[in-house]
Design a protein around this motif. Structure first.
Motif, short mmCIF file in Angstrom:
data_model
loop_
_atom_site.label_atom_id
_atom_site.label_comp_id
_atom_site.label_asym_id
_atom_site.label_seq_id
_atom_site.Cartn_x
_atom_site.Cartn_y
_atom_site.Cartn_z
N THR A 64 -43.84 28.63 -49.93
CA THR A 64 -44.71 28.88 -51.07
C THR A 64 -45.00 30.37 -51.17
O THR A 64 -45.42 31.00 -50.19
CB THR A 64 -46.04 28.11 -50.95
N THR A 107 -42.87 20.28 -66.67
CA THR A 107 -43.67 19.06 -66.73
C THR A 107 -44.34 18.90 -68.09
O THR A 107 -44.91 17.85 -68.37
CB THR A 107 -44.76 19.06 -65.65
N ARG A 122 -41.80 20.73 -61.84
CA ARG A 122 -41.62 19.89 -60.66
C ARG A 122 -40.12 19.62 -60.50
O ARG A 122 -39.45 19.22 -61.44
CB ARG A 122 -42.41 18.59 -60.81
N GLU A 177 -52.29 24.72 -62.79
CA GLU A 177 -51.75 23.41 -63.15
C GLU A 177 -50.29 23.33 -62.73
O GLU A 177 -49.59 24.35 -62.68
CB GLU A 177 -51.86 23.19 -64.66
N THR A 178 -49.82 22.13 -62.45
CA THR A 178 -48.40 21.95 -62.15
C THR A 178 -47.62 22.01 -63.45
O THR A 178 -47.78 21.17 -64.33
CB THR A 178 -48.15 20.60 -61.45
N ARG A 224 -46.85 25.90 -59.79
CA ARG A 224 -48.22 25.70 -60.27
C ARG A 224 -48.68 27.04 -60.81
O ARG A 224 -48.45 28.07 -60.19
CB ARG A 224 -49.14 25.22 -59.14
N ASP A 231 -41.08 23.59 -57.29
CA ASP A 231 -42.28 23.32 -58.08
C ASP A 231 -42.98 24.63 -58.41
O ASP A 231 -42.90 25.60 -57.64
CB ASP A 231 -43.25 22.43 -57.30
#
Length: 448
Positions: free
Chosen positions: A28, A384, A379, A375-376, A92, A90
């Motif tokens: 990350t 998303t 993904r 927010e995501t 965010r 992913d």
């Protein structure tokens, strides 16, 4: 060659080494701005849309491998491990248009380490530049105090792509239009524009130029009145507008000199000719500081056209942003170097009333009254969120309006604003202390 090659060489060297050593577990990276520039009370998150477009299509092909090998000065086979590397991670992020503060993650990428590393330069470039410009544009809207602001920056931005971005970002924070035809068409924005001094000079007189322009463009027109003598130009424009019955919806543009004083004189001339509905547009080296002074002086200017100083954010042209590894394979990590310490672990930002923001860990519950900002948005390498580009711009515009209305007064000031400060949560502070202790006792102790 694809956009995958739009990266710094050290991203390539690190990614190749990770692959060779089998370091491909999830990592990350957190992107944040260390400090808000002087004369900024806040920032506006921007650049996420092109980042997601880039990541969605990211894949290293054979031509890219050839480019990487050439850059490294090594045979094609040495760069071949990168072939087929695609982004499967992913993301965010803070949605575009939201107000953000120093230290808060604008975006976090979680992906296999070589992927997350190789995309760093492009992601930083987009978020850094576009957040810079959006924040500058937002201050122009605030300074104009309800008067329309339009974008005239294309000819002076650092490249045509930057000009496109300036038009879009201005619209995101409330600009009323742009001179950039391509951006206006693609983003569904009003296209605005008048004429250049060269147009006036091409005719024998100003009056000939104004009449010719009106013949070519029936309906509301805007005349540039300061090619020779501004007051005479205003009087000539007024005479032509009255003769043609084009008063309502039309305007004159002032582009040089003491804009406040000239606007007062111009208003007097127009009103004296019975042209009370003809608007005054001001341009020429304007930014939020100049607009603020003109508005506060009571200058009878209806619309402000901003260009060079806003399109390049002349007073603060960059942000001290960073994209730092905060976790690898479930292990939180941090940097301890002087003045550049980073906080470990995946994070969330909790907004509380009055912008008493808290930067916490991802799995923390929000504090009372707290709202999660990140927010995501991607993904497994796929967006998303649905919706076309225009609807996403509308959403960003709405978010900005809401966030701006809630900003503390001190942060909204054009001169000497005071930016709110986010604080670290207790769990994040405790994690940072544990990681620091581990580094100092386990890692650094072995090097003494």
């Amino acid at each position: 060659m694809s956009d995958a090659t739009t990266t710094d060489l050290y991203e390539v060297t690190m990614a190749l080494s990770y692959l060779r050593e089998g370091l491909t577990r999830p990592a990350t990276f957190s992107l944040f701005v260390r400090e808000v520039p002087a004369d900024r009370g806040f920032l506006v998150a921007a650049g996420l849309e092109p980042v997601l477009d880039y990541l969605s299509g990211f894949c290293v092909d054979a031509d890219d491998v050839e480019v990487f090998a050439a850059a490294l000065g090594r045979p094609w086979e040495d760069a071949e491990p990168l072939l087929g590397l695609a982004f499967t991670g992913d993301v965010r992020a803070v949605p575009e248009g939201r107000v953000v503060l120093a230290g808060e993650p604008l975006l976090e990428v979680t992906a296999p380490l070589p992927q997350a590393q190789l995309v760093e330069s492009y992601v930083l470039n987009q978020i850094n530049h576009q957040t810079t410009i959006a924040s500058k544009c937002a201050r122009c809207v605030m300074a104009a105090d309800g008067h329309p602001v339009v974008d005239f920056s294309l000819r002076r931005t650092h490249g045509t792509e930057a000009g496109y971005q300036a038009a879009r970002l201005g619209a995101m924070v409330g600009f009323a239009g742009t001179s950039n035809v391509s951006a206006a068409y693609a983003e569904g924005l009003p296209a605005v524009g008048t004429m250049a001094h060269s147009y006036i000079e091409a005719f024998g007189t100003e009056e000939q130029a104004f009449r010719a322009f009106a013949r070519a463009h029936p309906g509301p027109v805007t005349f540039l009145v300061d090619t020779y003598d501004t007051q005479r130009g205003v009087a000539t424009a007024g005479r032509v507008l009255k003769d043609l019955g084009l008063g309502p919806g039309c305007a004159i543009r002032l582009d040089s000199g003491d804009l406040g004083a000239l606007a007062v004189r111009s208003r007097r001339i127009l009103d004296g000719a019975g042209l009370n509905e003809v608007r005054i547009v001001a341009s020429g080296g304007l930014d939020e500081f100049a607009v603020d002074r003109l508005v506060r002086s009571g200058a009878p200017i209806d619309t402000y056209a901003v260009g060079t100083k806003v399109g390049v954010s002349a007073d603060a042209p960059y942000l001290d942003s960073a994209y730092k590894l905060v976790e690898y394979d479930g292990r939180p990590v941090m940097k301890l170097s002087s003045a550049k310490v980073t906080a470990p672990g995946r994070k969330q930002v909790f907004r509380r009333p009055g912008y008493a923001d808290i930067i916490g860990l991802l799995d923390e519950p929000p504090p009372p009254g707290g709202e999660r900002l990140l927010e995501t948005v991607m993904r497994h390498g796929r967006r998303t969120q649905s919706g076309n580009r225009r609807s996403r711009l509308d959403d960003a515009r709405s978010r900005f309006a809401d966030d701006l209305a809630a900003l503390p007064d001190d942060a909204r000031r054009i001169t000497s604003p005071v930016a709110p400060k986010a604080v670290l949560s207790q769990p994040l502070t405790e994690l940072a202390d544990r990681v620091r202790h581990h580094i100092e006792t386990e890692i650094l102790a072995g090097t003494r």
